[in-house]
Write an enzyme that holds these catalytic residues in place. Structure first.
Site, PDB file in Angstrom:
ATOM      1  N   SER A 136       0.858  -1.186   0.000  1.00 57.23           N
ATOM      2  CA  SER A 136       0.000   0.000   0.000  1.00 57.23           C
ATOM      3  C   SER A 136       0.892   1.232   0.000  1.00 57.23           C
ATOM      4  CB  SER A 136      -0.868   0.029   1.260  1.00 57.23           C
ATOM      5  OG  SER A 136      -1.528   1.276   1.373  1.00 57.23           O
ATOM      6  N   TYR A 150      -2.215   0.022  10.412  1.00 60.99           N
ATOM      7  CA  TYR A 150      -2.333  -0.595   9.086  1.00 60.99           C
ATOM      8  C   TYR A 150      -1.074  -0.284   8.275  1.00 60.99           C
ATOM      9  CZ  TYR A 150      -3.998  -1.067   4.226  1.00 60.99           C
ATOM     10  OH  TYR A 150      -4.130  -1.396   2.892  1.00 60.99           O
ATOM     11  N   LYS A 154       1.791  -2.713   6.310  1.00 66.23           N
ATOM     12  CA  LYS A 154       2.115  -2.629   4.880  1.00 66.23           C
ATOM     13  C   LYS A 154       3.587  -2.277   4.669  1.00 66.23           C
ATOM     14  CE  LYS A 154      -1.753  -3.954   3.167  1.00 66.23           C
ATOM     15  NZ  LYS A 154      -1.823  -5.150   2.300  1.00 66.23           N
ATOM     16  N   ILE A 183      -8.030   3.091  -3.537  1.00 63.88           N
ATOM     17  CA  ILE A 183      -8.827   2.429  -4.573  1.00 63.88           C
ATOM     18  C   ILE A 183     -10.216   2.204  -3.986  1.00 63.88           C
ATOM     19  CG2 ILE A 183      -8.980   0.404  -6.097  1.00 63.88           C
ATOM     20  CD1 ILE A 183      -6.337   1.926  -6.490  1.00 63.88           C
TER      21      ILE A 183
HETATM   22  P1  NDP Z   1     -11.579  -5.771   0.039  1.00 65.12           P
HETATM   23  O1  NDP Z   1     -12.049  -5.598   1.433  1.00 65.12           O
HETATM   24  O2  NDP Z   1     -12.443  -5.396  -1.088  1.00 65.12           O
HETATM   25  O3  NDP Z   1     -11.107  -7.292  -0.173  1.00 65.12           O
HETATM   26  C1  NDP Z   1     -10.267  -7.900   0.752  1.00 65.12           C
HETATM   27  C2  NDP Z   1     -10.064  -9.343   0.381  1.00 65.12           C
HETATM   28  O4  NDP Z   1      -9.204  -9.944   1.374  1.00 65.12           O
HETATM   29  C3  NDP Z   1     -11.362 -10.141   0.368  1.00 65.12           C
HETATM   30  O5  NDP Z   1     -11.359 -11.014  -0.726  1.00 65.12           O
HETATM   31  C4  NDP Z   1     -11.325 -10.907   1.682  1.00 65.12           C
HETATM   32  O6  NDP Z   1     -11.949 -12.167   1.597  1.00 65.12           O
HETATM   33  C5  NDP Z   1      -9.846 -11.119   1.848  1.00 65.12           C
HETATM   34  N1  NDP Z   1      -9.505 -11.381   3.245  1.00 65.12           N
HETATM   35  C6  NDP Z   1      -9.602 -10.556   4.308  1.00 65.12           C
HETATM   36  N2  NDP Z   1      -9.230 -11.205   5.434  1.00 65.12           N
HETATM   37  C7  NDP Z   1      -8.881 -12.455   5.056  1.00 65.12           C
HETATM   38  C8  NDP Z   1      -8.414 -13.604   5.746  1.00 65.12           C
HETATM   39  N3  NDP Z   1      -8.217 -13.615   7.078  1.00 65.12           N
HETATM   40  N4  NDP Z   1      -8.158 -14.721   5.036  1.00 65.12           N
HETATM   41  C9  NDP Z   1      -8.347 -14.732   3.713  1.00 65.12           C
HETATM   42  N5  NDP Z   1      -8.794 -13.699   2.992  1.00 65.12           N
HETATM   43  C10 NDP Z   1      -9.064 -12.579   3.674  1.00 65.12           C
HETATM   44  O7  NDP Z   1     -10.185  -4.978  -0.012  1.00 65.12           O
HETATM   45  P2  NDP Z   1      -9.271  -4.487  -1.228  1.00 65.12           P
HETATM   46  O8  NDP Z   1      -9.574  -5.220  -2.441  1.00 65.12           O
HETATM   47  O9  NDP Z   1      -9.303  -3.018  -1.226  1.00 65.12           O
HETATM   48  O10 NDP Z   1      -7.832  -4.906  -0.654  1.00 65.12           O
HETATM   49  C11 NDP Z   1      -7.019  -5.896  -1.270  1.00 65.12           C
HETATM   50  C12 NDP Z   1      -5.583  -5.648  -0.853  1.00 65.12           C
HETATM   51  O11 NDP Z   1      -5.170  -4.371  -1.341  1.00 65.12           O
HETATM   52  C13 NDP Z   1      -5.379  -5.611   0.662  1.00 65.12           C
HETATM   53  O12 NDP Z   1      -4.146  -6.219   0.983  1.00 65.12           O
HETATM   54  C14 NDP Z   1      -5.322  -4.125   0.951  1.00 65.12           C
HETATM   55  O13 NDP Z   1      -4.604  -3.848   2.128  1.00 65.12           O
HETATM   56  C15 NDP Z   1      -4.608  -3.627  -0.288  1.00 65.12           C
HETATM   57  N6  NDP Z   1      -4.780  -2.207  -0.553  1.00 65.12           N
HETATM   58  C16 NDP Z   1      -6.017  -1.670  -0.802  1.00 65.12           C
HETATM   59  C17 NDP Z   1      -6.139  -0.335  -1.064  1.00 65.12           C
HETATM   60  C18 NDP Z   1      -7.438   0.326  -1.341  1.00 65.12           C
HETATM   61  O14 NDP Z   1      -7.462   1.560  -1.393  1.00 65.12           O
HETATM   62  N7  NDP Z   1      -8.538  -0.410  -1.528  1.00 65.12           N
HETATM   63  C19 NDP Z   1      -4.959   0.560  -1.073  1.00 65.12           C
HETATM   64  C20 NDP Z   1      -3.728  -0.109  -0.817  1.00 65.12           C
HETATM   65  C21 NDP Z   1      -3.656  -1.439  -0.580  1.00 65.12           C
HETATM   66  P3  NDP Z   1     -13.462 -12.422   2.134  1.00 65.12           P
HETATM   67  O15 NDP Z   1     -14.263 -11.191   1.781  1.00 65.12           O
HETATM   68  O16 NDP Z   1     -13.875 -13.648   1.376  1.00 65.12           O
HETATM   69  O17 NDP Z   1     -13.365 -12.651   3.610  1.00 65.12           O
END
Ligand code: NDP
Length: 253
Positions: A136, A150, A154, A183
């Site tokens: 991130s 957080y 990261k 995002i």
């Molecule tokens: P979402 O909340 O949309 O999706 C998160 C995903 O992670 C889901 O598929 C969820 O699965 C999964 N997840 C969460 N906890 C667990 C767990 N314990 N075991 C397995 N899977 C898990 O978030 P984003 O798509 O935004 O985030 C994706 C990545 O990008 C993350 O690492 C986030 O930190 C990073 N990121 C996001 C940013 C943003 O602005 N959105 C910016 C920078 C980085 P389920 O729903 O099935 O539990």
């Protein structure tokens, strides 16, 4: 020509958000794709209809991660690309330190990367594969208020990327990271009111050189590049994909 033809990819946390979009794009580019889901089973099932394999896996539990990797082995017999994407963001002011929440972020965002990498390594060594860690911009210090812990997790992902690239170079396994800016996904909107989210979007329109907030396909395009042969001479790098933000020196909003 498809850019990922013949390759097999595993994306952790592919049920929604960024991971989901990466899975769809990898599939379009010809890869065999497996995603893990944890709580969003219904969302994962909709991907299955499009030919993406799904497996339940809580990345904080090593035995579940092991099971997911065994699933990949059984389905495809190989693994070329691991995307360590699963992550959570639980916000709090520093002085309201909530140990359970912080440990949950450490377990998911850091230990999840370690477990998935450890369990995948045998197959990745054989394929001289690639690991893409989703970090991130928070990991380099930029972020919105109340995201200090957080950001800490990261920053670890960024450090792990560089060290893993070094450690695995002897196996021909490359490790790079994408550091997305803001995002629009559930992660960034669930704990905020629609008004707060709007305020952030307006802010980003002014404070990114590109003039807009990020969308999931801004990240999935870069993931395809890093997963493909086009990135073969890149290792241990962190690609900041944030629209060129200009507010790096202070909390922004
Ligand atoms: P979402 O909340 O949309 O999706 C998160 C995903 O992670 C889901 O598929 C969820 O699965 C999964 N997840 C969460 N906890 C667990 C767990 N314990 N075991 C397995 N899977 C898990 O978030 P984003 O798509 O935004 O985030 C994706 C990545 O990008 C993350 O690492 C986030 O930190 C990073 N990121 C996001 C940013 C943003 O602005 N959105 C910016 C920078 C980085 P389920 O729903 O099935 O539990």
């Amino acid at each position: 020509m498809s850019r990922l033809g013949g390759k097999v990819a595993l994306i952790t946390g592919g049920s929604k958000g960024i991971g989901r979009e990466i899975a769809i794009r990898f599939k379009e580019e010809g890869a065999g794709v497996v995603i893990t889901y944890n709580s969003s089973r219904e969302m994962a099932l909709t991907l299955e209809k499009g030919g993406i394999k799904i497996v339940k896996c809580d990345v904080t539990k090593r035995n579940e991660v092991k099971g997911a990797i065994e699933f990949v082995k059984k389905e495809f017999g190989r693994l070329d690309i691991l995307v360590n994407n699963a992550g959570i963001m639980l916000n709090m002011p520093f002085e309201d330190f909530d140990e359970n929440k912080v440990r949950k972020m450490i377990d998911t965002n850091i230990m999840g990367v370690i477990y998935s990498t450890l369990e995948s390594l045998e197959m990745l060594k054989k394929s001289h594969g690639k690991i893409i860690n989703i970090a991130s911009n928070a990991g380099i210090g930029t972020a919105f208020s109340n995201t200090t812990f957080y950001s800490m997790t990261k920053a670890s992902v960024i450090n792990l990327t560089k060290r893993m690239a070094f450690d695995f170079s002897k196996y021909g396994v490359r490790v790079n990271s994408i550091a997305p800016g803001w995002i629009e996904t559930d992660l960034t909107t669930y704990a905020r009111t629609p008004e707060e989210t709007e305020r952030i979007k307006n802010f980003l329109e002014k404070s990114t050189t590109i003039g807009r907030y990020g969308k999931v396909d801004d990240i999935s395009k870069v993931a395809v590049f890093l997963a493909s042969d086009e990135s073969d001479y890149i290792n241990g790098q962190v690609l900041l994909v944030d629209g060129g933000r200009t507010d790096y020196l202070a909390h922004s909003i």
